[in-house]
Design a protein around this motif. Structure first.
Motif, PDB file in Angstrom:
ATOM      1  N   THR A  81       0.829  -1.204   0.000  1.00  0.00           N
ATOM      2  CA  THR A  81       0.000   0.000   0.000  1.00  0.00           C
ATOM      3  C   THR A  81       0.863   1.252   0.000  1.00  0.00           C
ATOM      4  O   THR A  81       0.619   2.179  -0.784  1.00  0.00           O
ATOM      5  CB  THR A  81      -0.944   0.009   1.218  1.00  0.00           C
ATOM      6  OG1 THR A  81      -1.764  -1.159   1.164  1.00  0.00           O
ATOM      7  CG2 THR A  81      -1.810   1.250   1.240  1.00  0.00           C
ATOM      8  N   GLU A 111       1.813   6.582  -6.802  1.00  0.00           N
ATOM      9  CA  GLU A 111       0.666   7.437  -7.140  1.00  0.00           C
ATOM     10  C   GLU A 111       1.020   8.911  -6.976  1.00  0.00           C
ATOM     11  O   GLU A 111       0.768   9.728  -7.867  1.00  0.00           O
ATOM     12  CB  GLU A 111      -0.500   7.059  -6.227  1.00  0.00           C
ATOM     13  CG  GLU A 111      -1.716   7.925  -6.298  1.00  0.00           C
ATOM     14  CD  GLU A 111      -2.722   7.557  -5.229  1.00  0.00           C
ATOM     15  OE1 GLU A 111      -3.351   8.482  -4.693  1.00  0.00           O
ATOM     16  OE2 GLU A 111      -2.893   6.362  -4.914  1.00  0.00           O
ATOM     17  N   ILE A 121      -5.947  -2.358  -2.353  1.00  0.00           N
ATOM     18  CA  ILE A 121      -6.764  -2.283  -3.569  1.00  0.00           C
ATOM     19  C   ILE A 121      -7.154  -0.839  -3.868  1.00  0.00           C
ATOM     20  O   ILE A 121      -7.108  -0.398  -5.020  1.00  0.00           O
ATOM     21  CB  ILE A 121      -8.009  -3.192  -3.444  1.00  0.00           C
ATOM     22  CG1 ILE A 121      -7.589  -4.659  -3.375  1.00  0.00           C
ATOM     23  CG2 ILE A 121      -8.951  -2.976  -4.615  1.00  0.00           C
ATOM     24  CD1 ILE A 121      -8.710  -5.613  -3.000  1.00  0.00           C
ATOM     25  N   VAL A 122      -7.536  -0.075  -2.839  1.00  0.00           N
ATOM     26  CA  VAL A 122      -7.907   1.327  -3.046  1.00  0.00           C
ATOM     27  C   VAL A 122      -6.698   2.126  -3.543  1.00  0.00           C
ATOM     28  O   VAL A 122      -6.834   2.944  -4.458  1.00  0.00           O
ATOM     29  CB  VAL A 122      -8.491   1.935  -1.745  1.00  0.00           C
ATOM     30  CG1 VAL A 122      -8.597   3.445  -1.829  1.00  0.00           C
ATOM     31  CG2 VAL A 122      -9.860   1.332  -1.461  1.00  0.00           C
ATOM     32  N   GLY A 150      -4.243   0.928  -5.260  1.00  0.00           N
ATOM     33  CA  GLY A 150      -4.080   0.506  -6.648  1.00  0.00           C
ATOM     34  C   GLY A 150      -5.109   1.131  -7.572  1.00  0.00           C
ATOM     35  O   GLY A 150      -4.793   1.505  -8.707  1.00  0.00           O
ATOM     36  N   LEU A 151      -6.337   1.256  -7.093  1.00  0.00           N
ATOM     37  CA  LEU A 151      -7.398   1.879  -7.893  1.00  0.00           C
ATOM     38  C   LEU A 151      -7.052   3.328  -8.217  1.00  0.00           C
ATOM     39  O   LEU A 151      -7.144   3.751  -9.374  1.00  0.00           O
ATOM     40  CB  LEU A 151      -8.730   1.802  -7.154  1.00  0.00           C
ATOM     41  CG  LEU A 151      -9.919   2.526  -7.790  1.00  0.00           C
ATOM     42  CD1 LEU A 151     -10.263   1.900  -9.132  1.00  0.00           C
ATOM     43  CD2 LEU A 151     -11.121   2.488  -6.862  1.00  0.00           C
ATOM     44  N   GLY A 193      -4.301   3.515 -10.627  1.00  0.00           N
ATOM     45  CA  GLY A 193      -4.817   3.209 -11.962  1.00  0.00           C
ATOM     46  C   GLY A 193      -5.533   4.395 -12.595  1.00  0.00           C
ATOM     47  O   GLY A 193      -5.374   4.660 -13.788  1.00  0.00           O
ATOM     48  N   PRO A 211      -9.570  -2.002 -16.104  1.00  0.00           N
ATOM     49  CA  PRO A 211      -8.834  -1.946 -14.826  1.00  0.00           C
ATOM     50  C   PRO A 211      -9.679  -1.395 -13.673  1.00  0.00           C
ATOM     51  O   PRO A 211      -9.620  -1.918 -12.557  1.00  0.00           O
ATOM     52  CB  PRO A 211      -7.641  -1.037 -15.124  1.00  0.00           C
ATOM     53  CG  PRO A 211      -7.432  -1.150 -16.596  1.00  0.00           C
ATOM     54  CD  PRO A 211      -8.817  -1.297 -17.159  1.00  0.00           C
ATOM     55  N   SER A 212     -10.463  -0.370 -13.929  1.00  0.00           N
ATOM     56  CA  SER A 212     -11.303   0.190 -12.867  1.00  0.00           C
ATOM     57  C   SER A 212     -12.334  -0.826 -12.403  1.00  0.00           C
ATOM     58  O   SER A 212     -12.565  -0.982 -11.192  1.00  0.00           O
ATOM     59  CB  SER A 212     -12.004   1.452 -13.363  1.00  0.00           C
ATOM     60  OG  SER A 212     -11.064   2.442 -13.677  1.00  0.00           O
ATOM     61  N   PHE A 221     -10.637  -3.464 -10.176  1.00  0.00           N
ATOM     62  CA  PHE A 221     -10.387  -3.038  -8.800  1.00  0.00           C
ATOM     63  C   PHE A 221     -11.677  -3.013  -7.982  1.00  0.00           C
ATOM     64  O   PHE A 221     -11.685  -3.404  -6.815  1.00  0.00           O
ATOM     65  CB  PHE A 221      -9.706  -1.666  -8.768  1.00  0.00           C
ATOM     66  CG  PHE A 221      -8.245  -1.738  -9.072  1.00  0.00           C
ATOM     67  CD1 PHE A 221      -7.353  -2.315  -8.184  1.00  0.00           C
ATOM     68  CD2 PHE A 221      -7.748  -1.225 -10.255  1.00  0.00           C
ATOM     69  CE1 PHE A 221      -6.003  -2.387  -8.452  1.00  0.00           C
ATOM     70  CE2 PHE A 221      -6.392  -1.281 -10.541  1.00  0.00           C
ATOM     71  CZ  PHE A 221      -5.511  -1.873  -9.634  1.00  0.00           C
ATOM     72  N   LEU A 280     -12.490  -6.521  -7.139  1.00  0.00           N
ATOM     73  CA  LEU A 280     -11.593  -7.005  -6.082  1.00  0.00           C
ATOM     74  C   LEU A 280     -12.026  -6.508  -4.702  1.00  0.00           C
ATOM     75  O   LEU A 280     -11.958  -7.251  -3.720  1.00  0.00           O
ATOM     76  CB  LEU A 280     -10.153  -6.576  -6.369  1.00  0.00           C
ATOM     77  CG  LEU A 280      -9.438  -7.302  -7.495  1.00  0.00           C
ATOM     78  CD1 LEU A 280      -8.091  -6.646  -7.798  1.00  0.00           C
ATOM     79  CD2 LEU A 280      -9.244  -8.771  -7.142  1.00  0.00           C
ATOM     80  N   ILE A 281     -12.465  -5.263  -4.621  1.00  0.00           N
ATOM     81  CA  ILE A 281     -12.960  -4.738  -3.344  1.00  0.00           C
ATOM     82  C   ILE A 281     -14.190  -5.524  -2.898  1.00  0.00           C
ATOM     83  O   ILE A 281     -14.296  -5.942  -1.740  1.00  0.00           O
ATOM     84  CB  ILE A 281     -13.275  -3.233  -3.443  1.00  0.00           C
ATOM     85  CG1 ILE A 281     -11.986  -2.430  -3.560  1.00  0.00           C
ATOM     86  CG2 ILE A 281     -14.085  -2.763  -2.238  1.00  0.00           C
ATOM     87  CD1 ILE A 281     -12.190  -0.955  -3.856  1.00  0.00           C
TER      88      ILE A 281
END
Length: 159
Positions: free
Chosen positions: A12, A19, A106-107, A109-110, A113, A133-134, A137, A140-141
């Motif tokens: 993370t 990011e 995951i957030v 990564g979102l 992305g 991709p969106s 994610f 995945l959440i």
């Protein structure tokens, strides 16, 4: 803290640093309006200043920070079915911490992305973003939340 949670936290932090780095680089390198909102088919429909990338990175960091704050909530605030015992609470707390660690990664990564897609469209003058991709994610959440809830139900049944 479990090994899983430590590794998820490292991932993370890495994703947040990338990011932020991309947002700063994009703000410096891009000039003029950039796409900041996209229609359902991926085509941009709202434009903004390159510094909007910093706002997106900030919001992503705030959401991850909020999830880190929630991680430190007391087990007394948990709604555990069945008779709460010290072992049950400890297991439920570990399950919750691992779920939150997963969702934090995951957030992060979102949001990485989202910034990456905006930069890709802006630098390479693409007509639309890639949508999958969106959706990945978000799926995945939802999947990790469902898995965490199922684990919580199993833990409450094991008492």
């Amino acid at each position: 803290m479990s090994t899983y949670e430590r590794n998820a936290n490292r991932l993370t932090v890495f994703l947040l640093l990338v990011e932020i780095g991309l947002a700063v680089a994009g703000t410096i390198k891009l000039s003029g309006p950039i796409p900041i909102h996209f229609k359902g088919n991926g085509e941009p429909n709202r434009w903004g200043n390159p510094s909007t990338l910093l706002v997106i990175a900030f919001v992503g960091c705030c959401l991850v920070g909020l999830l880190w704050i929630i991680r430190h909530s007391s087990t007394e605030l948990m709604n555990i079915s069945g008779s709460p015992t010290s072992e049950n609470r400890a297991n439920q707390q570990q399950n919750t911490n691992q779920l939150l660690a997963t969702i934090r990664a995951i957030v992060a990564g979102l949001f990485l992305g989202v910034i990456s897609q905006i930069l890709w469209v802006s630098f390479y003058h693409q007509k639309q973003i890639i949508l999958w991709p969106s959706f990945l994610f978000i799926a995945l959440i939802l999947a990790s939340t469902l898995f965490g809830l199922i684990s919580a139900l199993r833990l409450s049944a094991d008492r």
